[in-house]
Design an enzyme around this catalytic site. Structure first.
Site, mmCIF file in Angstrom:
data_model
loop_
_atom_site.group_PDB
_atom_site.id
_atom_site.type_symbol
_atom_site.label_atom_id
_atom_site.label_comp_id
_atom_site.label_asym_id
_atom_site.label_seq_id
_atom_site.Cartn_x
_atom_site.Cartn_y
_atom_site.Cartn_z
ATOM 1 N N HIS A 190 0.883 -1.364 -0.012
ATOM 2 C CA HIS A 190 0.281 0.241 -0.174
ATOM 3 C C HIS A 190 0.740 1.272 0.114
ATOM 4 O O HIS A 190 0.668 2.162 -0.756
ATOM 5 C CB HIS A 190 -0.933 -0.186 1.216
ATOM 6 C CG HIS A 190 -1.681 0.989 1.518
ATOM 7 N ND1 HIS A 190 -3.115 1.170 1.365
ATOM 8 C CD2 HIS A 190 -1.527 2.457 1.769
ATOM 9 C CE1 HIS A 190 -3.551 2.280 1.612
ATOM 10 N NE2 HIS A 190 -2.442 3.064 1.857
ATOM 11 N N GLU A 191 1.834 1.335 1.056
ATOM 12 C CA GLU A 191 2.697 2.581 0.748
ATOM 13 C C GLU A 191 3.489 2.718 -0.300
ATOM 14 O O GLU A 191 3.649 3.876 -0.759
ATOM 15 C CB GLU A 191 3.602 2.308 2.089
ATOM 16 C CG GLU A 191 2.929 2.429 3.477
ATOM 17 C CD GLU A 191 1.917 3.623 3.880
ATOM 18 O OE1 GLU A 191 2.055 4.631 3.218
ATOM 19 O OE2 GLU A 191 1.013 3.302 4.633
ATOM 20 N N HIS A 194 1.533 4.625 -2.948
ATOM 21 C CA HIS A 194 1.427 6.093 -2.597
ATOM 22 C C HIS A 194 2.828 6.533 -3.192
ATOM 23 O O HIS A 194 2.712 7.599 -4.020
ATOM 24 C CB HIS A 194 1.393 6.418 -1.205
ATOM 25 C CG HIS A 194 0.208 6.227 -0.442
ATOM 26 N ND1 HIS A 194 -1.153 6.576 -1.117
ATOM 27 C CD2 HIS A 194 -0.253 5.917 0.629
ATOM 28 C CE1 HIS A 194 -2.100 6.340 -0.331
ATOM 29 N NE2 HIS A 194 -1.618 5.931 0.764
ATOM 30 N N HIS A 200 -5.622 7.543 -2.146
ATOM 31 C CA HIS A 200 -6.585 6.575 -1.418
ATOM 32 C C HIS A 200 -7.898 6.412 -2.532
ATOM 33 O O HIS A 200 -8.081 7.504 -3.211
ATOM 34 C CB HIS A 200 -7.272 6.918 -0.159
ATOM 35 C CG HIS A 200 -5.999 6.858 0.979
ATOM 36 N ND1 HIS A 200 -5.722 7.684 1.896
ATOM 37 C CD2 HIS A 200 -5.189 5.930 1.263
ATOM 38 C CE1 HIS A 200 -4.873 7.483 2.601
ATOM 39 N NE2 HIS A 200 -4.355 6.192 2.343
ATOM 40 N N TYR A 251 -9.754 2.399 1.871
ATOM 41 C CA TYR A 251 -10.089 2.530 3.233
ATOM 42 C C TYR A 251 -11.206 1.658 3.616
ATOM 43 O O TYR A 251 -12.016 1.303 2.932
ATOM 44 C CB TYR A 251 -10.675 3.824 3.788
ATOM 45 C CG TYR A 251 -9.830 4.886 4.064
ATOM 46 C CD1 TYR A 251 -8.185 4.682 3.908
ATOM 47 C CD2 TYR A 251 -10.086 6.080 4.752
ATOM 48 C CE1 TYR A 251 -7.283 5.769 4.205
ATOM 49 C CE2 TYR A 251 -9.140 7.095 5.211
ATOM 50 C CZ TYR A 251 -7.840 6.987 4.912
ATOM 51 O OH TYR A 251 -6.919 7.855 5.007
HETATM 52 ZN ZN LIG Z 1 -2.463 5.249 2.546
#
Ligand SMILES: [Zn+2]
Length: 345
Positions: A190-191, A194, A200, A251
């Protein structure tokens, strides 16, 4: 998955702090273990236990609501804005020819060149295998190559931290991804998302067609984590036709809940579950749009469409007749981009 043109072109935001993690640090007094689990594992945060003062900064010419924690500006929970690129006062965005330049808020494009991401792992980072496993997952599923740095100046530095966090896109220089002990391989995937330019998933401009945000259930001071990029003043682009609930960038229903009640619900009333195991097919599709395979060299001049707005090097500009126009308070004026800085034409 959604990605923003802005993003690529954007100079970068800083670091995002996704808090999927520090499970061990979270207090488990609430018996509702299911929602707790969602909250802890599926919402990355840079500083899970802290709520900073909320303020506004200017970043890439846009005003963003941020939390200030430990001297960092944290946006959307786990995105950290580079302090030297975020300003409390609006910055000059377009220069006269020959004018000496301040350090601009938006000098880098945010894309990694030649589909190559350089990285280094802090020798003190515990459980380094999660980094290598995450990198392998990215390489197996996308056209991006991850190369351990030797000498290059722009790279991701994986290091320990209070939570999971990352900058968005290539910032220039050394940019950290922080991983607390509780950050899993999935959180690391996930990171990295980014760091290569993904926002997101629930920040899609069209997300209200799919979900409803229940602001009454959101922790006070965390509401900004649920803004769309349009609400932030950004232009963007969705690379899948529908919101991808399976995106590793989505999320959970209980992210930033203050009371164990959902903060995000599907409009059709159904439950949804998010995952932190792998890139979804939508994630992969989005990345392919950003980093086309076979395009050894990613062009720094994407295919701009006349009549559309883009944010490039910190300025939101209109593409018209294959030229750029900026809507200043004096009306539309033609501008040009030279070495990542804008000039009046
Ligand atoms: Zn995030």
């Amino acid at each position: 998955m959604r990605k923003l043109k802005v993003l690529f072109l954007l100079p970068v935001l800083g670091m995002i702090a996704c808090s999927e993690d520090p499970i061990s640090e979270i207090d488990n007094t609430t018996p509702n273990s299911i929602t707790e689990d969602f909250n802890q594992n599926l919402t990355e945060k840079a500083y899970p236990k802290q709520l900073g003062a909320t303020s506004q900064v200017y970043f890439a010419g846009q005003k963003l609501p941020v939390e200030e924690i430990k001297g960092s500006y944290v946006y959307q929970g786990d995105i950290i804005l580079p302090k030297d690129m975020a300003n409390v006062q609006p910055k000059k965005l377009v220069y006269q020819e020959g004018e000496s330049l301040q350090k601009s808020t938006g000098r880098t494009s945010g894309l990694w060149k030649d589909n190559t991401v350089y990285f280094q792992v802090d020798s003190n980072l515990p459980n380094q295998q999660r980094v290598y496993d995450a990198v392998k997952h990215w390489e197996s599923n996308t056209s991006l190559d991850f190369v351990e740095r030797s000498g290059v100046s722009d790279y991701i530095y994986f290091t320990a931290g209070a939570g999971c966090s990352s900058y968005i896109g290539r910032v220039g220089g050394r940019q950290e991804i922080t991983l607390a002990d509780g950050c899993s391989t999935g959180n690391t995937i996930h990171e990295i998302g980014h760091a290569v330019g993904l926002w997101h998933e629930q920040s899609r401009v069209d997300r209200d067609r799919h979900v409803t945000i229940l602001y009454d259930n959101i922790e006070s001071g965390r509401e900004h984590n649920f803004s769309t990029y349009e609400e932030m003043g950004y232009e963007g682009e969705e690379f899948t036709s529908n919101l991808d609930f399976n995106s590793i960038m989505m999320y959970s229903s209980y992210s930033f809940s203050k009371n164990g009640e959902p903060t995000i619900v599907k409009n059709d009333g159904g439950a949804y579950y998010v995952q932190r195991q792998e890139l979804s097919s939508g994630d992969i599709q989005g990345i392919e749009s950003m980093y086309p395979s076979g395009s050894g060299t990613t062009t720094s001049e994407p295919n701009y469409i006349n009549g559309e707005y883009y944010t490039v090097s910190g300025l939101t500009v209109l593409r018209y007749n294959d030229s750029w126009y900026y809507g200043s308070r004096f009306g539309w004026r033609k501008v040009k981009l030279v070495d990542s800085n804008w000039y009046w034409v």
